[in-house]
Design an enzyme around this catalytic site. Sequence first.
Site, PDB file in Angstrom:
ATOM      1  N   GLN A   1       0.912  -1.328  -0.006  1.00  0.00           N
ATOM      2  CA  GLN A   1       0.075  -0.026   0.145  1.00  0.00           C
ATOM      3  C   GLN A   1       0.865   1.439   0.143  1.00  0.00           C
ATOM      4  O   GLN A   1       0.425   2.052  -0.578  1.00  0.00           O
ATOM      5  CB  GLN A   1      -0.933   0.139   1.261  1.00  0.00           C
TER       6      GLN A   1
ATOM      7  N   ASP B   1      -6.717   1.286  12.385  1.00  0.00           N
ATOM      8  CA  ASP B   1      -8.021   0.390  11.914  1.00  0.00           C
ATOM      9  C   ASP B   1      -8.639   0.486  13.366  1.00  0.00           C
ATOM     10  O   ASP B   1      -9.929   0.174  13.139  1.00  0.00           O
ATOM     11  CB  ASP B   1      -7.551  -0.972  11.525  1.00  0.00           C
TER      12      ASP B   1
END
Length: 355
Positions: free
Chosen positions: A195, A236
Amino acid sequence: MVKTIELVGGVVRMLDQTRLPREVVYVECRDYQKVARGIRELWIRGAPAIGIAASMGIAVGAQAIKTGSFDEFMKGLEPVFQTLLATRPTAVNIQWAVERTRKLLAERKGEPIDSLKDFLLEEAQRVLDGDIQINRAIGRHGAQFIKDGDTIITHCNAGSLATGGYGTATGPMRAAVEDGKKIHVYADETRPVLQGCRLTAWELMEDGIPVTLITDNTAGAILRKGEISLAIVGTDRTVANGDVANKIGTYSLAVLCRENNVPFYVAAPLSSIDFSIPSGDLIPIEERGPEEVTHVFGCHIAPEGVKVRNIAFDVTPAKYVTGIITEKGVFRPEDIHRLNEPGADLEAIMMKAKG
Ligand code: MRU
């Protein structure tokens, strides 16, 4: 700034991030099952972005429910909720979207089902628009800790692509640039799905923010050379004691920052803070398939049949976190639970940059 996801005429359009940076392709999802597939297969990823996708998936799923009864409507929504919740366990944002929908619909019991369906479409759009405002607020609060000339290291992608736009970890970077500060970003490539390489480096270059790509293994060497001023990462799920779950490798980076006296900040919208969990040890951690480790873009690079462990997230204990940057201000990890206390004097516990 790139558009991650939108809801147009009852259809969810998401950028297929697995194809970046080689191709910019939007996928249309006309039912909630395809939205769920997009989340599971990482067409869309990043905690806030999958929370937005879940809100949109719920709205699209609701349109197909044929009933005039509120109870039947809620029953019809249950498989939509469960399918979305089953996609990815670590980011709290899907749970946040489902719980928020349940609460908002319960408050509207008695209204015609067609207006509830319209309401869910409008609500999904509000979640998207609200997310961009939240990231701008995170940006403003976080930018005070960035000085002219600073070099910032980040891990994974907590940028525009991981959100409705502007980004959480990239929020303070963008706000610092808007303030006229010169900054340089080091992006960890972030194995196994890359990512940092494919997404963070790409979106910062698109927006003209200077960026250097490094392998994950290089972070320690660069930190030891004294070339990094601060780290900013996303999350997260951050929990009540200030422990932070984020992309695998975040913990290693935080320990390296502590060893080298480099401040380590976490950008966390309130929707990513789970006050119901007392410690990071209780966060469900996603493990993904072995092919993300054994293959690179379809090419098999590992010995045939080798055992693989592909843990997608790790937990950074609160003691390594300098500050948590939220839309309400920046707080020490040990104070983060106060954000959930009605009437808490947040101004009194807010961190302020020196000078
Ligand atoms: O597996 P991913 O790409 O969904 O992991 C994303 C991250 O770890 C991000 O840092 C996190 O979701 C924060 S995004 C603002």
